[in-house]
Design a protein around this motif. Structure first.
Motif, mmCIF file in Angstrom:
data_model
loop_
_atom_site.group_PDB
_atom_site.id
_atom_site.type_symbol
_atom_site.label_atom_id
_atom_site.label_comp_id
_atom_site.label_asym_id
_atom_site.label_seq_id
_atom_site.Cartn_x
_atom_site.Cartn_y
_atom_site.Cartn_z
ATOM 1 N N VAL A 1 2.649 -0.358 -11.274
ATOM 2 C CA VAL A 1 1.492 -0.570 -12.473
ATOM 3 C C VAL A 1 -0.010 -1.560 -12.727
ATOM 4 O O VAL A 1 -0.182 -1.732 -13.091
ATOM 5 N N GLY A 2 -0.303 -0.873 -11.025
ATOM 6 C CA GLY A 2 -1.992 -1.261 -11.185
ATOM 7 C C GLY A 2 -2.895 0.037 -12.125
ATOM 8 O O GLY A 2 -2.042 1.154 -12.465
ATOM 9 N N PRO A 3 -3.910 -0.326 -11.751
ATOM 10 C CA PRO A 3 -5.022 0.490 -12.649
ATOM 11 C C PRO A 3 -5.241 2.142 -12.138
ATOM 12 O O PRO A 3 -5.245 2.363 -10.461
ATOM 13 N N LYS A 4 -4.898 3.270 -12.958
ATOM 14 C CA LYS A 4 -5.159 4.482 -12.222
ATOM 15 C C LYS A 4 -6.587 4.728 -13.541
ATOM 16 O O LYS A 4 -6.677 6.046 -14.193
ATOM 17 N N PRO A 5 -7.807 4.213 -13.142
ATOM 18 C CA PRO A 5 -9.102 4.498 -13.907
ATOM 19 C C PRO A 5 -9.765 6.047 -13.843
ATOM 20 O O PRO A 5 -10.005 6.045 -12.422
ATOM 21 N N ARG A 6 -9.563 6.900 -15.419
ATOM 22 C CA ARG A 6 -10.251 7.812 -15.045
ATOM 23 C C ARG A 6 -12.189 8.165 -15.390
ATOM 24 O O ARG A 6 -12.666 8.867 -15.211
ATOM 25 N N ASN A 7 -12.391 6.878 -16.218
ATOM 26 C CA ASN A 7 -13.762 7.151 -16.500
ATOM 27 C C ASN A 7 -14.155 5.706 -16.593
ATOM 28 O O ASN A 7 -13.414 4.526 -16.485
ATOM 29 N N LEU B 1 -7.576 -7.934 -18.595
ATOM 30 C CA LEU B 1 -6.688 -8.590 -19.741
ATOM 31 C C LEU B 1 -5.719 -7.492 -20.217
ATOM 32 O O LEU B 1 -4.519 -7.660 -20.753
ATOM 33 N N ARG B 2 -5.733 -6.031 -19.210
ATOM 34 C CA ARG B 2 -5.050 -4.820 -19.598
ATOM 35 C C ARG B 2 -3.628 -5.767 -18.623
ATOM 36 O O ARG B 2 -2.716 -5.378 -19.374
ATOM 37 N N GLN B 3 -3.222 -6.323 -17.350
ATOM 38 C CA GLN B 3 -3.315 -6.693 -16.906
ATOM 39 C C GLN B 3 -2.178 -7.862 -17.454
ATOM 40 O O GLN B 3 -1.056 -8.364 -17.406
ATOM 41 N N LEU B 4 -3.040 -8.694 -17.945
ATOM 42 C CA LEU B 4 -2.183 -9.762 -18.844
ATOM 43 C C LEU B 4 -1.509 -9.958 -20.089
ATOM 44 O O LEU B 4 -0.538 -10.334 -19.832
ATOM 45 N N GLN C 1 0.599 -1.532 0.158
ATOM 46 C CA GLN C 1 -0.173 0.041 0.176
ATOM 47 C C GLN C 1 0.938 1.220 0.063
ATOM 48 O O GLN C 1 0.616 2.304 -0.263
ATOM 49 N N ASP C 2 2.264 1.379 -0.182
ATOM 50 C CA ASP C 2 3.041 2.287 -0.222
ATOM 51 C C ASP C 2 2.793 2.851 -1.566
ATOM 52 O O ASP C 2 3.396 1.834 -2.875
ATOM 53 N N PRO C 3 2.604 3.693 -2.575
ATOM 54 C CA PRO C 3 1.849 4.011 -3.634
ATOM 55 C C PRO C 3 3.449 4.269 -4.442
ATOM 56 O O PRO C 3 3.871 3.724 -5.447
ATOM 57 N N ASP C 4 4.385 4.717 -4.051
ATOM 58 C CA ASP C 4 5.616 4.545 -4.913
ATOM 59 C C ASP C 4 6.482 3.654 -4.624
ATOM 60 O O ASP C 4 7.817 3.535 -5.249
ATOM 61 N N LYS C 5 6.270 2.789 -3.915
ATOM 62 C CA LYS C 5 6.954 1.548 -3.502
ATOM 63 C C LYS C 5 6.642 0.184 -3.820
ATOM 64 O O LYS C 5 7.457 -0.896 -3.850
#
Length: 315
Positions: free
Chosen positions: A135-141, A152-155, A125-129
């Motif tokens: 590499v996780g999602p940062k969805p905007r919509n 599928l994006r992760q695979l 849970q450390d966003p910088d480390k």
């Protein structure tokens, strides 16, 4: 490569003594073999049924079986995860063999994942480390959110990364130290060579069998695996305590079996030396201290999707 101590755990309501932890941390070749063989046997039986139904009635009639196979194949991720901790078996050799085999099936190089997962445990849970957040999602919509939950994006991302390691011979991700990069490249090349040989063999035999019993199920299985994985930490606290930065989800015995008991995820993060088969016992000791508790994966998926939606525009 397992972490053997609790990570910043709060005071226990029911103290877990050193003797209790030693007992819980006992590894078992028998338990590991039972879980591994049952998982692979389920894949083999379902694969045989897919072949039988598709050859006699057509692939369309086999689609329900392909969906079941998708769950079984994708959830071999749990075998890779447990063997990465070297807790699936008492034997280190068995851990490594099952880890490599399962990693090959799900296109997740085992040595690379061990390094990735080590960093995840060190920096949960450390966003910088934490690599999972990097590499996780940062969805905007909603569209980006739907793509994230498809898995599928992760695979695709890990396949592209593996191909990059194999073809360029370079590893640049920060969680792979310099002295491990050559091994990661060799591993990627072995995996890619194996896939190429299977593709050539399928073409030579004029068969699409692997497509129906392996490749397509792996793709479809991400639809189940990804929401499951988001349940582990999404929306939890950004602290060092496993009892606050991780979620345990209370679910069915079926899910526990094929997820190798990882729904007990707080327990696993707090005491990573405890093997999968002892996590239910550990849960009975520490259950009262768990902050984030999921009442099944349908409910938790609603929570995690709402958490992502609340952050639209901030990513």
């Amino acid at each position: 490569m397992s972490l053997v101590h609790a990570i910043d755990t709060p005071a226990r309501q029911k103290p877990l003594t050193a003797a209790m932890l030693r007992d819980l941390s006992t590894r078992s070749d028998r338990q590991g073999a039972l879980r591994t063989l049952s998982h692979y046997a389920a894949i083999a039986v379902t694969g045989a049924l897919i072949w039988l139904v598709s050859s006699r009635a057509g692939v369309v009639w086999a689609l329900p079986l392909i969906l079941i196979q998708g769950f079984l194949v994708a959830f071999l991720f749990m075998a890779v995860h447990e063997t990465a901790h070297k807790t699936a078996f008492k034997s280190r050799v068995l851990n490594i063999l099952v880890g490599y085999a399962s990693g090959f099936v799900i296109a997740l190089p085992y040595d690379y994942y061990c390094l990735f997962h080590w960093e995840h445990h060190r920096h949960t849970q450390d966003p910088d480390k934490d690599p999972e957040l990097i590499v996780g999602p940062k969805p905007r919509n909603e569209t980006q959110l739907a793509i994230a939950y498809s898995g599928l994006r992760q695979l695709a991302g890990r396949v592209v990364l593996m191909l990059g390691h194999a073809l360029t011979g370079k590893v640049t991700v920060p969680w792979v130290p310099e002295n491990k990069r050559a091994a990661v490249v060799r591993e990627a090349r072995c995996y890619v060579a194996g896939y190429a040989l299977l593709l050539i063999a399928s073409a030579a035999l004029h068969t699409a069998l692997l497509l129906w019993i392996w490749v397509l199920p792996l793709l479809l299985g991400q639809l189940i695996l990804r929401p499951y994985l988001y349940a582990e930490h999404t929306g939890c606290d950004s602290t060092r305590s496993a009892f606050q930065n991780t979620r345990t989800t209370y679910t069915t015995a079926f899910m526990h079996w094929f997820a190798w008991n990882m729904p007990y995820h707080v327990e696993h993060h707090a005491y990573p030396s405890v093997p999968f088969h002892a996590l239910s016992r550990l849960n009975r000791i520490v259950d009262g201290d768990i902050v984030h508790r999921g009442a099944g994966y349908v409910a938790v998926t609603r929570e995690t999707r709402a958490w992502f939606r609340a952050r639209f525009g901030r990513a």
